[in-house]
Design an enzyme around this catalytic site. Structure first.
Site, PDB file in Angstrom:
ATOM      1  N   CYS A  54       0.811  -1.365   0.060  1.00 19.37           N
ATOM      2  CA  CYS A  54      -0.125   0.017  -0.062  1.00 19.37           C
ATOM      3  C   CYS A  54       0.686   1.431  -0.246  1.00 19.37           C
ATOM      4  CB  CYS A  54      -1.012   0.207   1.258  1.00 19.37           C
ATOM      5  SG  CYS A  54      -2.189   1.584   1.286  1.00 19.37           S
ATOM      6  N   CYS A  58       0.067   4.948   6.886  1.00 18.39           N
ATOM      7  CA  CYS A  58      -0.232   4.779   8.367  1.00 18.39           C
ATOM      8  C   CYS A  58       0.631   3.875   9.261  1.00 18.39           C
ATOM      9  CB  CYS A  58      -1.583   3.875   8.178  1.00 18.39           C
ATOM     10  SG  CYS A  58      -2.742   4.365   6.916  1.00 18.39           S
ATOM     11  N   CYS A  61       0.571   0.157  10.310  1.00 19.04           N
ATOM     12  CA  CYS A  61       0.192  -0.725   9.303  1.00 19.04           C
ATOM     13  C   CYS A  61       1.034  -1.533   8.758  1.00 19.04           C
ATOM     14  CB  CYS A  61      -0.867  -0.264   8.213  1.00 19.04           C
ATOM     15  SG  CYS A  61      -1.396  -1.348   7.224  1.00 19.04           S
ATOM     16  N   CYS A  98     -16.500  -9.282   5.611  1.00 15.01           N
ATOM     17  CA  CYS A  98     -15.582  -8.126   5.384  1.00 15.01           C
ATOM     18  C   CYS A  98     -14.518  -8.274   4.320  1.00 15.01           C
ATOM     19  CB  CYS A  98     -15.563  -7.276   6.759  1.00 15.01           C
ATOM     20  SG  CYS A  98     -14.584  -5.537   6.140  1.00 15.01           S
ATOM     21  N   CYS A 130     -19.381  -6.377   3.740  1.00 15.42           N
ATOM     22  CA  CYS A 130     -18.849  -5.296   4.039  1.00 15.42           C
ATOM     23  C   CYS A 130     -17.581  -5.201   3.136  1.00 15.42           C
ATOM     24  CB  CYS A 130     -18.697  -5.089   5.290  1.00 15.42           C
ATOM     25  SG  CYS A 130     -17.638  -3.866   6.267  1.00 15.42           S
ATOM     26  N   CYS A 190     -19.373   1.840   8.735  1.00 12.49           N
ATOM     27  CA  CYS A 190     -18.730   1.228   9.848  1.00 12.49           C
ATOM     28  C   CYS A 190     -17.470   2.136  10.075  1.00 12.49           C
ATOM     29  CB  CYS A 190     -18.306  -0.160   9.530  1.00 12.49           C
ATOM     30  SG  CYS A 190     -17.101  -0.953  10.549  1.00 12.49           S
ATOM     31  N   ARG A 262     -17.642  -3.000  18.137  1.00 14.66           N
ATOM     32  CA  ARG A 262     -17.114  -4.126  17.788  1.00 14.66           C
ATOM     33  C   ARG A 262     -15.543  -4.397  18.523  1.00 14.66           C
ATOM     34  NH1 ARG A 262     -20.295  -6.121  13.623  1.00 14.66           N
ATOM     35  NH2 ARG A 262     -21.380  -4.444  12.522  1.00 14.66           N
TER      36      ARG A 262
HETATM   37  S1  SF4 Z   1      -4.209   0.854   6.702  1.00 11.19           S
HETATM   38 FE1  SF4 Z   1      -2.449  -0.020   5.912  1.00 11.19          FE
HETATM   39  S2  SF4 Z   1      -3.470  -0.706   4.042  1.00 11.19           S
HETATM   40 FE2  SF4 Z   1      -5.118   0.915   4.674  1.00 11.19          FE
HETATM   41  S3  SF4 Z   1      -4.485   2.608   3.883  1.00 11.19           S
HETATM   42 FE3  SF4 Z   1      -3.308   2.515   5.735  1.00 11.19          FE
HETATM   43  S4  SF4 Z   1      -1.162   1.616   4.930  1.00 11.19           S
HETATM   44 FE4  SF4 Z   1      -2.724   1.223   3.366  1.00 11.19          FE
END
Ligand code: SF4
Length: 325
Positions: A54, A58, A61, A98, A130, A190, A262
């Site tokens: 990705c 984040c 993540c 989901c 979802c 959600c 949740r």
């Molecule tokens: S949480 Fe992870 S997968 Fe989702 S947008 Fe952020 S970096 Fe990408």
């Protein structure tokens, strides 16, 4: 009768959040009983249909391409494979399925067509379907709705003030816009967040305030405890205590009484007794299966034992069609 309010102030939410914890649990439990059957817990399954690589940053993540976490990148799964996994989930007792893709945003391409086919297929199984696919335009939301999408997940993650410490590649406003696009397409919303990322209590309260003052409350509010993953900027964050989870859950339950709250990531590090406290405080859903996207989660057998000991019942039916969205 508890009133549904969208005009909460931060101060009011802070005063709920900071109540003596046993009082807070009692109040959460009381509101929970007014709006939900406390013996029922919805079991959901979350499948990563496209993993890793990705472009976003984040900080929590493991799927962000820029961190070296050992997550294996996997292109979008085939529709049949996903439908097989949904059938297995249904047979194991899940009523909500989901599908998560590690995308910044949805693009109008062949992959989106495939996701549409997945949504149609899962919907035909009679499950609440979802998706969590990143940012979404209104037109894309409408297409998903027409395919049978029941809910869309897009977490706020944290407060607006702390947000830039966690994500710099898109704004808080972008997130709110996606939620608005989802809502306007009459898809169930959600949205929740993660605690344990180094935020202050005010940030937790701020995030709950944003959710509870949306024009309509999200129908579903996931509360996650960070599961730190080696290689991410948050790899060394200390574990949050169960009392912090309980405060989040009970406060969410009290200010958004109708929502499904949740108990999401972080269960793997909780004892059965700690999870029981979360259910008492107002949580009424868990995610099943030994993985939550890419992070560990308690296994199905362990959860079955927990349901037996706590004399809880997995919700037997999807609530779609019963929910006016
Ligand atoms: S949480 Fe992870 S997968 Fe989702 S947008 Fe952020 S970096 Fe990408």
């Amino acid at each position: 009768m508890t009133e549904i309010r969208n005009d909460w102030t931060r101060e009011e939410i802070a005063s709920i959040y900071n109540r003596p914890v046993l009082e807070l649990i009692y109040e959460g439990a009381t509101v929970h009983r007014e709006f939900h059957d406390p013996s029922e817990v919805q079991v959901c399954t979350l499948l990563s249909v496209k993993t890793g690589g990705c472009p976003e940053d984040c900080a929590y993540c493991p799927q962000a391409a820029r961190y070296h976490t050992g997550v294996q990148v996997h292109k979008l799964m085939e529709v049949d494979e996903v439908l097989d996994r949904a059938k297995e989930a249904k047979e194991a007792g899940s009523t909500r399925f989901c599908m998560g893709a590690a995308w910044r945003e949805v693009r109008d391409n062949r992959d989106f067509d495939k996701v549409i086919a997945m949504v149609k297929g899962v919907n035909q199984l009679g499950m609440e379907v979802c998706c969590t696919l990143g940012m979404l335009t209104h037109d894309q939301a409408v297409k998903l709705k027409e395919a049978g999408l029941y809910a869309y997940n897009h977490n706020l993650d944290t407060s607006e003030e702390f947000y830039e410490d966690i994500i710099t590649t898109r704004t808080y406003e972008d997130r709110l816009q996606t939620l608005d696009n989802v809502r306007k397409a009459r898809i169930s919303v959600c949205s929740g967040g993660i605690i344990g990322m180094g935020e202050r209590e005010e940030d937790r309260i701020g995030m709950l305030h944003t959710l509870a003052t949306l024009p309509e409350h999200p129908e579903s509010v996931p509360v996650n405890a960070l599961v730190p993953v080696e290689g991410t900027p948050l790899e060394n964050q200390p574990r949050v205590s169960v009392w912090e989870m309980v405060r989040m859950i009970a406060t969410a339950r009290i200010i958004m009484p109708k929502a499904m709250v949740r108990l999401s990531a972080g269960r793997v590090r909780m004892t059965l007794e700690e999870q029981a406290l979360c259910f008492l405080a107002g949580a009424n859903s868990i995610f099943a299966g030994d993985k939550l996207l890419t992070t560990p989660n308690p296994g199905v057998v362990q959860d079955k034992e927990m349901f037996q000991v706590l004399q809880l019942r997995p919700r037997s039916q999807a609530i779609k069609n019963a929910d006016p969205v």
